[in-house]
Design a protein around this motif. Structure first.
Motif, PDB file in Angstrom:
ATOM      1  N   SER A 328       0.857  -1.752   0.184  1.00 16.06           N
ATOM      2  CA  SER A 328       0.130   0.412  -0.372  1.00 16.06           C
ATOM      3  C   SER A 328       0.808   1.086   0.167  1.00 16.06           C
ATOM      4  O   SER A 328       0.298   2.530   0.114  1.00 16.06           O
ATOM      5  CB  SER A 328      -0.737   0.306   1.316  1.00 16.06           C
ATOM      6  N   GLY A 329       2.511   1.013  -0.104  1.00 15.69           N
ATOM      7  CA  GLY A 329       3.100   2.078   0.097  1.00 15.69           C
ATOM      8  C   GLY A 329       3.422   2.066   1.078  1.00 15.69           C
ATOM      9  O   GLY A 329       4.326   4.109   0.966  1.00 15.69           O
ATOM     10  N   LYS A 330       3.194   2.322   1.954  1.00 17.10           N
ATOM     11  CA  LYS A 330       4.258   2.969   3.562  1.00 17.10           C
ATOM     12  C   LYS A 330       5.409   3.077   3.342  1.00 17.10           C
ATOM     13  O   LYS A 330       5.507   4.293   4.512  1.00 17.10           O
ATOM     14  CB  LYS A 330       3.673   1.563   4.108  1.00 17.10           C
ATOM     15  N   THR A 331       6.538   2.258   2.587  1.00 20.64           N
ATOM     16  CA  THR A 331       7.363   2.656   2.862  1.00 20.64           C
ATOM     17  C   THR A 331       7.948   3.653   2.066  1.00 20.64           C
ATOM     18  O   THR A 331       8.961   4.449   2.492  1.00 20.64           O
ATOM     19  CB  THR A 331       8.803   1.323   2.273  1.00 20.64           C
ATOM     20  N   THR A 332       7.258   3.974   1.373  1.00 19.76           N
ATOM     21  CA  THR A 332       7.869   4.799  -0.189  1.00 19.76           C
ATOM     22  C   THR A 332       7.224   6.472   1.515  1.00 19.76           C
ATOM     23  O   THR A 332       7.676   7.154   0.913  1.00 19.76           O
ATOM     24  CB  THR A 332       7.031   4.509  -1.049  1.00 19.76           C
ATOM     25  N   THR A 333       6.305   6.000   1.515  1.00 25.26           N
ATOM     26  CA  THR A 333       5.778   7.425   2.298  1.00 25.26           C
ATOM     27  C   THR A 333       6.771   7.550   3.363  1.00 25.26           C
ATOM     28  O   THR A 333       7.418   9.095   3.421  1.00 25.26           O
ATOM     29  CB  THR A 333       4.117   7.463   2.841  1.00 25.26           C
ATOM     30  N   LEU A 334       7.469   6.600   4.124  1.00 22.55           N
ATOM     31  CA  LEU A 334       8.363   6.916   5.326  1.00 22.55           C
ATOM     32  C   LEU A 334       9.383   6.908   4.664  1.00 22.55           C
ATOM     33  O   LEU A 334      10.131   8.545   5.435  1.00 22.55           O
ATOM     34  CB  LEU A 334       8.264   5.519   6.353  1.00 22.55           C
ATOM     35  N   TYR A 335       9.965   6.528   3.475  1.00 21.68           N
ATOM     36  CA  TYR A 335      10.809   6.888   2.779  1.00 21.68           C
ATOM     37  C   TYR A 335      11.467   8.495   2.754  1.00 21.68           C
ATOM     38  O   TYR A 335      11.785   9.320   2.652  1.00 21.68           O
ATOM     39  CB  TYR A 335      11.271   6.204   1.627  1.00 21.68           C
ATOM     40  N   SER A 336      10.072   8.611   1.416  1.00 18.43           N
ATOM     41  CA  SER A 336       9.695  10.709   1.240  1.00 18.43           C
ATOM     42  C   SER A 336       9.862  11.622   3.111  1.00 18.43           C
ATOM     43  O   SER A 336      10.437  12.480   2.572  1.00 18.43           O
ATOM     44  CB  SER A 336       8.528  10.710   0.574  1.00 18.43           C
ATOM     45  N   SER A 416       7.544   4.534  11.901  1.00 11.10           N
ATOM     46  CA  SER A 416       7.014   2.751  11.895  1.00 11.10           C
ATOM     47  C   SER A 416       5.946   2.588  10.815  1.00 11.10           C
ATOM     48  O   SER A 416       5.065   3.319  10.868  1.00 11.10           O
ATOM     49  CB  SER A 416       7.551   2.378  13.637  1.00 11.10           C
ATOM     50  N   THR A 417       5.548   1.042  10.772  1.00 12.46           N
ATOM     51  CA  THR A 417       4.495   0.910  10.304  1.00 12.46           C
ATOM     52  C   THR A 417       3.846  -0.276  10.941  1.00 12.46           C
ATOM     53  O   THR A 417       4.821  -1.038  12.266  1.00 12.46           O
ATOM     54  CB  THR A 417       4.709   0.297   9.222  1.00 12.46           C
ATOM     55  N   LEU A 418       2.605  -0.084  10.938  1.00 13.71           N
ATOM     56  CA  LEU A 418       1.722  -1.680  10.900  1.00 13.71           C
ATOM     57  C   LEU A 418       0.703  -1.891  10.527  1.00 13.71           C
ATOM     58  O   LEU A 418       0.699  -1.435   9.133  1.00 13.71           O
ATOM     59  CB  LEU A 418       0.963  -0.952  12.120  1.00 13.71           C
ATOM     60  N   HIS A 419       0.198  -3.153  10.688  1.00 14.97           N
ATOM     61  CA  HIS A 419      -0.931  -3.632   9.810  1.00 14.97           C
ATOM     62  C   HIS A 419      -2.157  -3.642   9.867  1.00 14.97           C
ATOM     63  O   HIS A 419      -2.550  -4.658  10.941  1.00 14.97           O
ATOM     64  CB  HIS A 419      -0.383  -5.224   9.200  1.00 14.97           C
ATOM     65  N   THR A 420      -2.866  -2.601   9.526  1.00 18.79           N
ATOM     66  CA  THR A 420      -4.065  -2.673  10.527  1.00 18.79           C
ATOM     67  C   THR A 420      -5.110  -1.741   9.610  1.00 18.79           C
ATOM     68  O   THR A 420      -4.625  -1.432   8.356  1.00 18.79           O
ATOM     69  CB  THR A 420      -4.675  -1.530  11.685  1.00 18.79           C
ATOM     70  N   ASN A 421      -6.106  -1.805   9.058  1.00 17.77           N
ATOM     71  CA  ASN A 421      -7.173  -1.575   8.452  1.00 17.77           C
ATOM     72  C   ASN A 421      -7.393   0.200   8.326  1.00 17.77           C
ATOM     73  O   ASN A 421      -7.166   0.790   6.865  1.00 17.77           O
ATOM     74  CB  ASN A 421      -8.594  -2.331   8.681  1.00 17.77           C
ATOM     75  N   ASP A 422      -7.080   0.357   9.859  1.00 20.46           N
ATOM     76  CA  ASP A 422      -7.508   2.413   9.684  1.00 20.46           C
ATOM     77  C   ASP A 422      -6.498   2.560  10.069  1.00 20.46           C
ATOM     78  O   ASP A 422      -6.106   2.449  11.398  1.00 20.46           O
ATOM     79  CB  ASP A 422      -9.280   2.333   9.725  1.00 20.46           C
ATOM     80  N   ALA A 423      -6.576   4.101  10.375  1.00 16.35           N
ATOM     81  CA  ALA A 423      -5.837   4.375  11.449  1.00 16.35           C
ATOM     82  C   ALA A 423      -6.101   4.426  12.853  1.00 16.35           C
ATOM     83  O   ALA A 423      -5.280   4.245  13.855  1.00 16.35           O
ATOM     84  CB  ALA A 423      -5.982   6.013  11.605  1.00 16.35           C
ATOM     85  N   ALA A 424      -7.177   5.026  13.457  1.00 19.13           N
ATOM     86  CA  ALA A 424      -8.070   3.798  14.681  1.00 19.13           C
ATOM     87  C   ALA A 424      -7.442   2.732  15.077  1.00 19.13           C
ATOM     88  O   ALA A 424      -7.548   2.436  16.458  1.00 19.13           O
ATOM     89  CB  ALA A 424      -9.137   4.180  15.244  1.00 19.13           C
ATOM     90  N   MET A 448      -0.763   7.371  10.545  1.00 22.82           N
ATOM     91  CA  MET A 448      -1.795   7.870   9.155  1.00 22.82           C
ATOM     92  C   MET A 448      -2.123   6.449   8.173  1.00 22.82           C
ATOM     93  O   MET A 448      -1.247   5.094   7.958  1.00 22.82           O
ATOM     94  CB  MET A 448      -0.973   8.526   8.373  1.00 22.82           C
ATOM     95  N   ALA A 449      -3.201   5.651   7.385  1.00 21.10           N
ATOM     96  CA  ALA A 449      -4.034   4.785   7.104  1.00 21.10           C
ATOM     97  C   ALA A 449      -3.950   5.301   6.268  1.00 21.10           C
ATOM     98  O   ALA A 449      -3.638   6.106   5.782  1.00 21.10           O
ATOM     99  CB  ALA A 449      -5.129   4.231   7.760  1.00 21.10           C
ATOM    100  N   GLN A 450      -3.413   4.203   4.661  1.00 17.49           N
ATOM    101  CA  GLN A 450      -2.873   4.263   3.151  1.00 17.49           C
ATOM    102  C   GLN A 450      -3.171   3.270   2.513  1.00 17.49           C
ATOM    103  O   GLN A 450      -3.093   2.205   2.422  1.00 17.49           O
ATOM    104  CB  GLN A 450      -2.001   5.256   2.996  1.00 17.49           C
ATOM    105  N   ARG A 451      -3.497   3.963   0.885  1.00 21.65           N
ATOM    106  CA  ARG A 451      -4.347   2.818   0.632  1.00 21.65           C
ATOM    107  C   ARG A 451      -3.688   3.092  -1.327  1.00 21.65           C
ATOM    108  O   ARG A 451      -3.316   5.021  -1.006  1.00 21.65           O
ATOM    109  CB  ARG A 451      -5.124   2.476   0.697  1.00 21.65           C
ATOM    110  N   LEU A 452      -3.137   2.120  -1.945  1.00 23.45           N
ATOM    111  CA  LEU A 452      -3.245   3.061  -3.907  1.00 23.45           C
ATOM    112  C   LEU A 452      -4.101   2.724  -4.249  1.00 23.45           C
ATOM    113  O   LEU A 452      -4.860   1.641  -4.388  1.00 23.45           O
ATOM    114  CB  LEU A 452      -1.638   2.163  -4.109  1.00 23.45           C
TER     115      LEU A 452
END
Length: 566
Positions: A328-336, A416-424, A448-452
């Motif tokens: 879902s692009g989490k790593t790209t967001t953190l790198y940015s 960091s990242t977590l595998h959850t469906n939404d932010a809350a 922040m939850a995100q999808r592509l």
């Protein structure tokens, strides 16, 4: 420094991709024809065939065209046989009065051009096209029905009777076969096509009666032209040799890496093999460093969310979490984000599994659980390295979560990242891991939850009326559609007939305000936290997706596809 022929070196140096040192490596004997030198440049990966043709076209004043899916009529000229066209690598396109338009791959071949003029009696109008496209067009127009892949595999591994004779258990035979030019060309063709189509992964999948090749493009798998089942062992062995894996070991999973120069670009491949019922399944993850854009402004953030997120990442300490499924692009967001805050006055350390892209000026650690180098072990050590900012690839267990929270409380900015469906849901997940509510409340800056979502192809988009069921699922009334236009892609050559080209992010950003902190302290459930966030201005993933639909960036079906877990 002088090259032969001198004019060719001048032409090639006109492109910024080539240097005198590269040309010195590639130019062979003085008698080497220009086409051979150019082919060597492409084969060695110093330049893509497309860039080379554009450079030659500019010099000779010739246009470059694409013959992919060329739908022109067969132009029969009695004096031009299909065999001659294949040998000279040209195809006739159009005849107007006494002028014959042809596509050719070698503009230096004056003798061929003169032969065409002499045999037809026509003047020539020339354009340049890729060699494989010219050959495929000849095959298609003259009904020979063989593709580039068919031409390559025509004689691979055939015995004297013309039958395939590959023995999967003969390791030495496979090693020899995998090192032969046709198998090398076949694997190179599969890889170069994937890069041309901007795929993120190549899947080689063995089944009982077939050997499938699939590309993941914009997050979706697509079936591609595949080699015959009889070449399965040779192709997989070739990939394993390239990635320095043991080709004799087929019972255990293996992981490797390949660094290749393809189409003028340095590309890193992560290779994973796993034994299946009908042979080894191989997946190649394509990491194109040159094409990745580590800029928050280009990731698809709405202006208000971008301003809020940038404010969070500028804080001196605390935790910022990005959540979402794999891919879902989490790593790209953190790198940015790290790229945005990276400066000489900050010490930034990352702990990743694996390190996907190298970031200049940032210390990156690749965890190795097999030798005890886990996320938790790394974190204990790097806290003694006096970092200002720490990025943890993923919070997988309570130990890592606890160290991350304590690092944030002792003056470090932690991503960091977590595998959850939404932010809350991230807050609930941390509580379930055994983290104290007051520690989460004190350390958390934002989640922040995100999808592509795939972007509608701008070249073939058209207005359409969405399905009523989709509108109901999105909670959109039919009246809302009266004031806006909704578009979708019909499919064209540019988007490989998918209707989409590229991807963009949709974001659900929950800043941890005083009201949210109170809810965390009272151990409120994720639904309550989410509703409070919405009342404070947070947009859900669906709402963010609907904004993209309204701006003609994506489609309703695409938003529903990536947010269906809500």
């Amino acid at each position: 420094m002088t090259f032969v022929p001198h004019t060719l070196s001048d032409i090639l140096l006109a492109t910024e991709k080539l240097t005198p040192d590269i040309l010195k490596t590639v130019f062979g004997d003085e008698g080497d024809p220009p086409k051979q030198v150019c082919q060597r440049l492409v084969d060695m990966g110093f330049i893509s065939e497309e860039d080379l043709l554009k450079t030659l076209g500019r010099h000779f004043g010739i246009s470059c065209i694409s013959l992919k899916n060329y739908s022109g009529k067969t132009l029969f000229i009695e004096s031009l046989s299909a065999k001659f066209m294949k040998q000279a690598k040209f195809v006739p396109l159009e005849l107007k009065d006494t002028t014959l338009s042809i596509a050719i791959t070698d503009p230096f071949n004056d003798s061929t051009l003169e032969a065409i003029r002499m045999s037809t009696g026509y003047d020539l109008e020339i354009c340049l096209a890729k060699e494989n496209e010219i050959l495929d067009t000849i095959d298609r127009l003259f009904s020979t029905e063989t593709s580039s892949m068919d031409r390559i595999i025509e004689n691979i591994g055939k015995d004297e009777k013309g039958e395939f004779s590959l023995e999967d258990d003969n390791v030495d035979h496979l090693k020899d076969l995998a090192s032969e030019a046709p198998v090398i060309r076949l694997v190179n063709l599969i890889i170069s096509r994937a890069i041309e189509l901007q795929a993120s992964d190549i899947h080689f999948e063995p089944f009982e009666g077939s050997f499938k090749v699939r590309y993941r493009i914009d997050g979706i798998l697509h079936d591609m032209e595949s080699p015959p089942k009889s070449l399965q062992a040779a192709v997989i062995s070739r990939i394993k040799i390239m990635s320095k894996l043991n080709i004799a070991e087929r019972r255990l999973p293996q992981d490797g890496r390949i660094m290749l120069r393809v189409m003028g670009k340095e590309i890193d491949f992560r290779v994973s093999t796993i034994p299946t019922l009908f042979g080894e399944s191989v997946v190649m993850r394509i990491l194109d460093r040159e094409s990745i854009i580590l800029d928050l402004e280009h990731l698809g953030f709405p202006r208000d969310s971008l301003a809020c997120f940038e404010d969070l990442i500028m804080r001196p300490y605390g935790i910022i979490l990005v959540t979402g499924p794999t891919g879902s692009g989490k790593t790209t967001t953190l790198y940015s984000a790290l790229n945005k805050i990276n400066s000489p006055d900050k010490k930034i350390i990352t702990v990743e599994d694996p390190v996907e892209y190298q970031l200049h000026g940032i210390n990156q650690i690749h965890v190795k659980p097999a030798i005890g180098l886990t996320f938790a072990h790394c974190l204990r050590s790097i806290l003694r390295q006096d970092p200002d900012v720490i990025m943890i690839g993923e919070i997988r267990d309570a130990e890592t979560a606890e160290i991350a929270i304590h690092a944030a409380l002792t003056g470090h900015l932690v991503f960091s990242t977590l595998h959850t469906n939404d932010a809350a849901g991230a807050i609930t997940r941390l509580l379930e891991m055994g983290m104290e509510n007051y520690l989460i409340s004190s350390s958390m800056l934002g989640i922040m939850a995100q999808r592509l979502v795939r972007v509608v192809c701008p070249h073939c988009q058209e207005e359409y009326l969405p399905d009523l069921g989709m509108l109901q699922e999105m909670e959109i009334t039919s009246e809302a559609l009266r004031t806006i236009r909704v578009v979708k892609g019909t499919g064209c050559e540019i988007c490989a007939h998918t209707g989409y080209k590229g991807r963009s992010g949709i974001y659900e950003l929950l800043p941890v305000s005083d009201e949210i902190r109170q809810l965390i302290l009272s151990r409120a459930d994720s639904k309550t936290i989410k509703e409070k966030g919405r009342s404070l201005g947070m947009k859900t993933l669906r709402e963010a997706g609907w904004s993209k639909v309204q701006n003609h960036i994506t489609t309703i079906s695409e938003v529903l596809r990536v947010t269906q877990v809500e």
